[in-house]
Design an enzyme around this catalytic site. Structure first.
Site, PDB file in Angstrom:
ATOM      1  N   LYS B 192       0.834  -1.199   0.000  1.00  0.00           N
ATOM      2  CA  LYS B 192       0.000   0.000   0.000  1.00  0.00           C
ATOM      3  C   LYS B 192       0.870   1.250   0.000  1.00  0.00           C
ATOM      4  CE  LYS B 192      -1.760   2.664   3.164  1.00  0.00           C
ATOM      5  NZ  LYS B 192      -1.827   4.029   2.611  1.00  0.00           N
ATOM      6  N   GLU B 266      10.277   0.620  10.167  1.00  0.00           N
ATOM      7  CA  GLU B 266      11.293   1.656   9.976  1.00  0.00           C
ATOM      8  C   GLU B 266      10.606   2.978  10.254  1.00  0.00           C
ATOM      9  OE1 GLU B 266      13.193   4.450   8.931  1.00  0.00           O
ATOM     10  OE2 GLU B 266      13.159   3.856   6.823  1.00  0.00           O
ATOM     11  N   CYS B 300      13.513  10.397   6.977  1.00  0.00           N
ATOM     12  CA  CYS B 300      13.495   9.921   8.361  1.00  0.00           C
ATOM     13  C   CYS B 300      14.892   9.968   8.979  1.00  0.00           C
ATOM     14  CB  CYS B 300      12.911   8.524   8.442  1.00  0.00           C
ATOM     15  SG  CYS B 300      13.520   7.455   7.147  1.00  0.00           S
ATOM     16  N   GLU B 397      10.406  15.041  15.884  1.00  0.00           N
ATOM     17  CA  GLU B 397      10.670  14.972  14.449  1.00  0.00           C
ATOM     18  C   GLU B 397       9.729  15.935  13.707  1.00  0.00           C
ATOM     19  OE1 GLU B 397       9.627  11.305  12.380  1.00  0.00           O
ATOM     20  OE2 GLU B 397      11.478  11.485  11.223  1.00  0.00           O
TER      21      GLU B 397
END
Lengths: 309, 490
Positions: B192, B266, B300, B397
């Site tokens: 997906k 991840e 990331c 983040e």
């Protein structure tokens, strides 16, 4: 008194241990980014004309004669008269024996006259000879002196000696502008290029220049970037703008544009002028002319339409 | 350092250098790729995917519901039990090599669509995303018939059906990271893509079909978070691979508890990029720029925290600010663009809320880059100085082109600050001294630590996180073990 070094205060020698280190891989990556810029249309024409105006049209051959030098000066004045709106080159660069001839040929034109001096290209002569060489060139009418540093002494670590020599030549130049040739092809590492740049600027260079053109590799983008960054740091520190001249090996318009992209993104607008940036080249002008012609007409002309010298 | 400024405004400007787009083909509407063909979603729902640089719709994309997920997982199961797990490993490898070659052949089309749908500069999709995606297929294609050598003395068997959910920052590359090792090991997949960037995954579905892969080996289902949840929770899935936010990763891990599914996650990061005084400063400045402004900071493993030794802090910040002035922000399809569009309106709002928060926390904000276009989602490259470990912009983040700068005095202090985060995905060290590199890389708790460079990726190199940055490794030999079960050797 032939030795100007006595007037130099030792404290002016910069602390070379404080010069930033250079990472060659990183320099290479940055250079490849400059080369990926896509310069089109108006911005390309603008760059090509600017590059033309930055050329030091050069002949430095053992076989140079007054006849050859006069032809070179004619080319400097009449780059390609059938095309309108062209600038002229920044200067003509010759050996000291040819200054008189060139001076006469350029009379009445706003084109600089540069002469190499200081036992060019090796620099292997006593200091008194180098100083005399310089004084003679200035007396003959050179506006700009392109000197070479003593690479042997530099590689030996005799930085004080190299510094004093540049400072002495600067003094001998009087009003003439001093370009200091590092001969980066003989320095071996980018770290040394950076240190030699700092040394030359502190000693009084108006310009720093990569190469004599007699040693390979001559100018590369990597070496030029390191020198531009040294110029930027010197500007940060002193507020003084030092010029840059890559010389040798730049013969294509595309390369010249890549150098200008690098200059533009490293030092900014203030350096985008022949007063602070020069190309030392003999065949670059014609390739730029061909590209300009192509921009105007949409097709390339045979190089037989452009005068070789 | 004096206050001498370089001038980058005005003067010589680069004329627009737009990438040609006439060679791409996009349908108005895309169904779900299940069992080797595009099918309508069972409840007929579609959503638009937007070009973030223009805010215009690019195509309408199916929204997969529970029934569709069930259908996709069944198709994958059938393909797994049928041709795929029975096929010789050498033949599986051939299919993967074919996908890799076709990706290379169609790289220009993929690059343009990646930039249109996601907003990243064409230079990056052309030079990084698409070539790296092909490289991943090439790399794992080579492993397909060599698993005995990857796991000597063990019998490496496929797991079955892998349910894979990927993010919007590297759409095709993440699909390649997920699909290539899964297929090489003999699994089949249901993937997906993110709802804001489904197009290159759908183009990859076309490519997979053209490559003649047996139907059902690769299935692509589009949709939002619920679609992803349905896939992850489907009982027919043997292995879950997720790349995305730590919050979603946590939810997935919770839902997988007690099931027999294997998983790799991840997740987020807040990497420290550490600059020592003896570093090659000018190249370190490039590394900082590349570390945080690459892909608009939607990375990331971005170097979003800069730790710089106090004795060179002023110098580094001055050089960084001058460098930031030369960054070109704008049209992702212009070949000279350095920073493209923010991926979505929601992400832009998130970033802007952090810019506000940073100022409220008392940090000093500086923005570089060129002026931004009027329509589209844009954020100029930003840095914050005067921040500390206790500030939220240092801890959380942001996933945008926003750098928080702190200083340190000693290696130990740098190390403590670098590790003082719930994340542990990546890090960077800049120094001229090898001993410092070893000390830092051994003690920074992060999956990847770069020395004198940043954001370098290669299919042979494992990638993954410590702590809340994830579980498991992708890439390299390590990436294979996530897709096999190791039995006692024959």
């Amino acid at each position: 008194m032939s030795d100007g070094a006595l007037h130099i205060e030792p404290s002016r020698l910069p602390d070379l241990d404080r010069v930033p280190r250079v990472d060659e891989v990183g320099v290479g990556e940055r250079v490849s980014r400059f080369c990926k810029r896509s310069i089109k249309k108006d911005s390309k024409v603008q760059a090509l004309k600017l590059a033309l105006s930055m050329i030091d049209l050069t002949t430095l051959e053992g076989q140079d004669t007054p006849g050859k030098v006069r032809q070179l000066c004619q080319k400097a004045i009449h780059l390609h008269d059938s095309m309108e709106g062209l600038p002229h080159v920044a200067a003509v660069c010759v050996y000291p024996t040819m200054i008189g001839v060139a001076k006469k040929a350029l009379e009445g034109y706003d084109i600089g006259l540069a002469s190499v001096a200081t036992a060019f290209p090796s620099g292997q002569a006593p200091r008194s000879v180098k100083l005399e060489d310089t004084r003679m060139a200035v007396a003959e009418g050179a506006d700009e002196i392109d000197m070479v540093i003593s690479r042997g002494a530099f590689l030996q670590g005799e930085y004080g000696l190299v510094f004093d020599e540049i400072a002495a030549i600067k003094e001998a130049c009087g009003e003439a502008h001093l370009k200091v040739i590092l001969e980066t092809g003989e320095l071996g590492t980018l770290d040394r290029v950076r240190r030699a740049s700092v040394l030359a600027m502190h000693a009084g260079a108006d310009f720093i220049k990569t190469s004599t053109g007699k040693i390979q590799p001559a100018a590369t983008m990597e070496v030029t970037l390191v020198m531009l960054q040294a110029i930027r740091d010197f500007y940060y520190e002193t507020g003084q703008r030092i010029g840059m001249k890559p010389a040798g090996g730049i013969s294509k318009a595309k390369q010249a544009i890549q150098y200008l992209v690098m200059l533009h993104e490293t030092l900014g607008n203030d350096w985008m002028t022949p007063d602070l940036f020069r190309f030392g080249a003999s065949s670059l002008a014609n390739d730029i002319l061909m590209q300009l012609q192509k921009q105007q007409t949409g097709v390339y002309q045979s190089d037989d339409y452009f005068s070789k010298d | 350092m004096s206050s001498t400024k370089l001038s980058f405004d005005g003067g010589w400007e680069y004329a627009p250098a737009p990438q040609d787009t006439s060679h791409i083909s996009l349908d108005d509407r895309y169904g779900l790729f299940i069992g080797g063909e595009f099918v309508e979603p069972s409840d007929g729902r579609y959503f638009d995917t937007i070009n973030p640089a223009t805010e215009q719709s690019l195509a309408s994309v199916a929204s997969a519901g529970d029934k569709d997920i069930d259908r996709a997982v069944r198709a994958a199961r059938k393909a797994y039990e049928g041709p795929w797990s029975k096929m010789s490993a050498g033949d599986r490898g051939k299919y993967l090599f074919r996908i890799a070659r076709m990706l290379q052949e169609r790289s220009r089309e993929f690059a343009v669509i990646e930039s249109l749908d996601g907003g990243k500069p064409i230079r990056e999709s052309r030079d990084i995303d698409i070539p790296l995606s092909a490289a991943h297929f090439f790399y794992y294609a080579g492993w397909a018939d060599k698993l005995d050598y990857a796991f000597p003395g063990r019998d490496a068997r496929p797991l079955g059906v892998a349910g894979q959910v990927i993010p919007w920052n590297f759409p095709l590359l993440m699909a390649a990271w997920k699909i290539a090792p899964a297929l090489a090991c003999g699994n089949t997949v249901v993937l997906k893509p993110a709802e804001t960037t489904p197009l290159t995954a759908l183009k990859l579905a076309e490519l997979v079909r053209d490559a003649g892969l047996p139907p059902g080996v690769v299935n692509i289902v589009t949709g939002a978070g619920e679609t992803g949840a349905a896939l992850v929770n489907h009982p027919g899935v043997d292995k879950v691979a997720f790349t995305g936010s730590t919050a979603v990763g946590r939810a997935i891990q919770k839902s997988l508890a007690g099931t027999n599914k294997k998983y790799t996650l991840e997740l987020g990061g807040k990497a420290a990029n550490v600059i020592f005084a003896d570093a090659a400063i000018d190249q370190a400045v490039e590394g900082i720029v590349n570390g945080i402004f690459f892909n608009q900071g939607h990375v990331c493993c971005a170097g979003s925290r800069l730790l710089v030794q106090e004795s060179v802090a002023d110098e580094v910040i001055q050089k960084l600010k001058d460098r930031m002035q030369t960054l070109i922000v704008g049209d992702p399809l212009d070949k000279n663009t350095d920073i493209g569009a923010i991926n979505s309106k929601a992400q832009l709002e998130r970033i802007e809320s952090y810019l506000g928060l940073g100022r409220e926390e008392g940090a000093e904000m500086y923005q570089g880059g060129s002026a931004t276009p009027e329509t589209g989602y844009w954020c100029r490259p930003t840095l914050f100085t005067g921040v500390s470990q206790s500030n939220r912009i240092v801890q959380e983040e942001i996933f945008g082109p926003v750098l928080a700068i702190q200083t340190f005095r000693t290696l130990e202090e740098a190390l403590t600050k670098a590790n003082n985060t719930p994340y542990g995905l990546s890090g960077g060290v800049w120094t001229d001294k090898g001993a410092k590199i070893f000390k830092m890389t051994q003690q920074v708790r992060a999956g990847v630590v770069w020395a004198n460079t940043f954001n370098k990726f290669d299919p042979t190199s494992p990638f993954g996180g410590y702590k809340e940055s994830g579980v498991g490794r992708e890439g390299g030999l390590h990436g294979l073990s996530a897709y096999v079960s190791l039995e006692a050797g024959q």
